[in-house]
Scaffold this motif. Structure first.
Motif, short mmCIF file in Angstrom:
data_model
loop_
_atom_site.label_atom_id
_atom_site.label_comp_id
_atom_site.label_asym_id
_atom_site.label_seq_id
_atom_site.Cartn_x
_atom_site.Cartn_y
_atom_site.Cartn_z
N MET A 36 -17.58 -10.28 0.46
CA MET A 36 -17.28 -10.13 1.86
C MET A 36 -16.03 -9.29 2.03
O MET A 36 -15.05 -9.43 1.30
CB MET A 36 -17.08 -11.50 2.47
CG MET A 36 -16.82 -11.43 3.96
SD MET A 36 -16.48 -13.04 4.65
CE MET A 36 -14.74 -13.15 4.33
N ALA A 37 -16.06 -8.38 2.98
CA ALA A 37 -14.94 -7.48 3.22
C ALA A 37 -13.71 -8.24 3.71
O ALA A 37 -13.82 -9.27 4.38
CB ALA A 37 -15.32 -6.41 4.24
N LYS A 38 -12.56 -7.70 3.36
CA LYS A 38 -11.27 -8.18 3.85
C LYS A 38 -10.53 -6.98 4.43
O LYS A 38 -10.72 -5.86 3.97
CB LYS A 38 -10.42 -8.76 2.72
CG LYS A 38 -11.01 -9.95 2.02
CD LYS A 38 -10.08 -10.37 0.90
CE LYS A 38 -10.71 -11.45 0.04
NZ LYS A 38 -9.82 -11.82 -1.07
N VAL A 39 -9.66 -7.25 5.39
CA VAL A 39 -8.79 -6.22 5.94
C VAL A 39 -7.36 -6.59 5.60
O VAL A 39 -6.95 -7.74 5.76
CB VAL A 39 -8.95 -6.10 7.48
CG1 VAL A 39 -7.92 -5.16 8.07
CG2 VAL A 39 -10.36 -5.65 7.84
N ARG A 40 -6.59 -5.61 5.09
CA ARG A 40 -5.18 -5.82 4.78
C ARG A 40 -4.36 -4.75 5.49
O ARG A 40 -4.66 -3.56 5.40
CB ARG A 40 -4.90 -5.72 3.28
CG ARG A 40 -3.43 -6.00 2.92
CD ARG A 40 -3.15 -5.74 1.45
NE ARG A 40 -3.18 -4.33 1.13
CZ ARG A 40 -2.16 -3.48 1.27
NH1 ARG A 40 -1.00 -3.88 1.74
NH2 ARG A 40 -2.29 -2.20 0.93
N PHE A 41 -3.32 -5.17 6.21
CA PHE A 41 -2.45 -4.24 6.91
C PHE A 41 -1.33 -3.78 5.98
O PHE A 41 -0.66 -4.61 5.35
CB PHE A 41 -1.88 -4.89 8.17
CG PHE A 41 -2.94 -5.23 9.17
CD1 PHE A 41 -3.41 -4.27 10.05
CD2 PHE A 41 -3.51 -6.49 9.19
CE1 PHE A 41 -4.42 -4.57 10.96
CE2 PHE A 41 -4.52 -6.81 10.09
CZ PHE A 41 -4.97 -5.85 10.97
N HIS A 42 -1.13 -2.47 5.88
CA HIS A 42 -0.13 -1.92 4.97
C HIS A 42 1.28 -2.36 5.33
O HIS A 42 2.07 -2.65 4.43
CB HIS A 42 -0.18 -0.39 4.98
CG HIS A 42 -1.38 0.17 4.28
ND1 HIS A 42 -1.41 1.45 3.78
CD2 HIS A 42 -2.60 -0.36 4.00
CE1 HIS A 42 -2.59 1.68 3.23
NE2 HIS A 42 -3.33 0.59 3.36
N ASP A 43 1.61 -2.40 6.62
CA ASP A 43 3.00 -2.65 7.02
C ASP A 43 3.43 -4.11 6.89
O ASP A 43 4.62 -4.39 6.73
CB ASP A 43 3.28 -2.14 8.44
CG ASP A 43 2.37 -2.74 9.50
OD1 ASP A 43 1.38 -3.41 9.15
OD2 ASP A 43 2.66 -2.53 10.69
N THR A 44 2.49 -5.05 6.92
CA THR A 44 2.85 -6.47 6.85
C THR A 44 2.24 -7.19 5.66
O THR A 44 2.60 -8.33 5.38
CB THR A 44 2.40 -7.20 8.13
OG1 THR A 44 0.96 -7.14 8.20
CG2 THR A 44 3.04 -6.59 9.37
N ASN A 45 1.29 -6.57 4.99
CA ASN A 45 0.54 -7.16 3.89
C ASN A 45 -0.26 -8.39 4.35
O ASN A 45 -0.66 -9.21 3.54
CB ASN A 45 1.43 -7.51 2.70
CG ASN A 45 0.66 -7.50 1.40
OD1 ASN A 45 -0.26 -6.71 1.20
ND2 ASN A 45 1.01 -8.41 0.51
N GLU A 46 -0.49 -8.52 5.65
CA GLU A 46 -1.30 -9.61 6.18
C GLU A 46 -2.78 -9.26 6.01
O GLU A 46 -3.16 -8.10 6.06
CB GLU A 46 -1.00 -9.84 7.66
CG GLU A 46 0.39 -10.37 7.91
CD GLU A 46 0.65 -10.52 9.40
OE1 GLU A 46 0.12 -11.48 9.99
OE2 GLU A 46 1.36 -9.66 9.95
#
Length: 170
Positions: A1-11
């Protein structure tokens, strides 16, 4: 299953519905097709013959036709990247350069993993970490790049409006 990770917060966003809702808000298509119908002999096969690649395409023919009708895709093929790929690191050098295309960039992950880093509509970069069964369509003109995950392998179906539309514009 896909995940999304934000570069600026690593969330991370990890829930499938939340991933789909976020990507839809970015005009990025995400679908989960699964891979249960795939012949187990075609999984983890990082040196498939042309006939085996055709078997992969045939397995997902229904899904390919359905999205192609909606999005005007006319061409499909199978790409395989792994340590068995000649000059893999050299190929990855081109993929990790930020670029865009004149057509959507569509990938369905059959096996392995990959990461699309995409410049969002709000100016933030986010990663979409793909696993087997995930399909992503990055809209034309969206700045992005692609890389492999730690396992350094992926088998993916690529869909195009025209093969020329897939050429990277750096």
């Amino acid at each position: 299953m896909a995940k999304v990770r934000f570069h600026d917060t690593n969330e991370y966003i990890e829930d499938r519905e939340a991933v789909q809702a976020f990507l839809n808000s970015q005009d990025v298509i995400y679908e989960y097709w699964g891979v249960d119908q795939l012949d187990p002999a075609l999984r983890n096969n990082y040196a498939p013959t042309d006939a085996e690649k055709q078997q992969i395409l045939d397995t997902f023919q229904k899904e390919i036709l359905e999205i192609s009708e909606r999005r005007s895709y006319t061409t499909a093929d199978v790409i395989v990247l792994s340590d068995k790929t000649p000059e893999l690191d050299k190929k990855l050098e081109n993929f990790v350069k930020e670029h865009h295309h004149t057509d959507d960039e569509v990938r369905f992950c059959v096996d392995g993993h990959g990461i699309f880093a995409i410049l969002g509509t709000d100016g933030r970069y986010f990663d979409v970490e793909l696993s087997p069964g995930d399909l992503i369509s990055v809209p034309s003109s969206y700045r992005h790049y692609f890389t492999l995950m730690e396992d350094r392998k992926i088998i993916a179906i690529r869909l195009f409006v025209t093969p020329a539309g897939w050429e990277a514009i750096y």
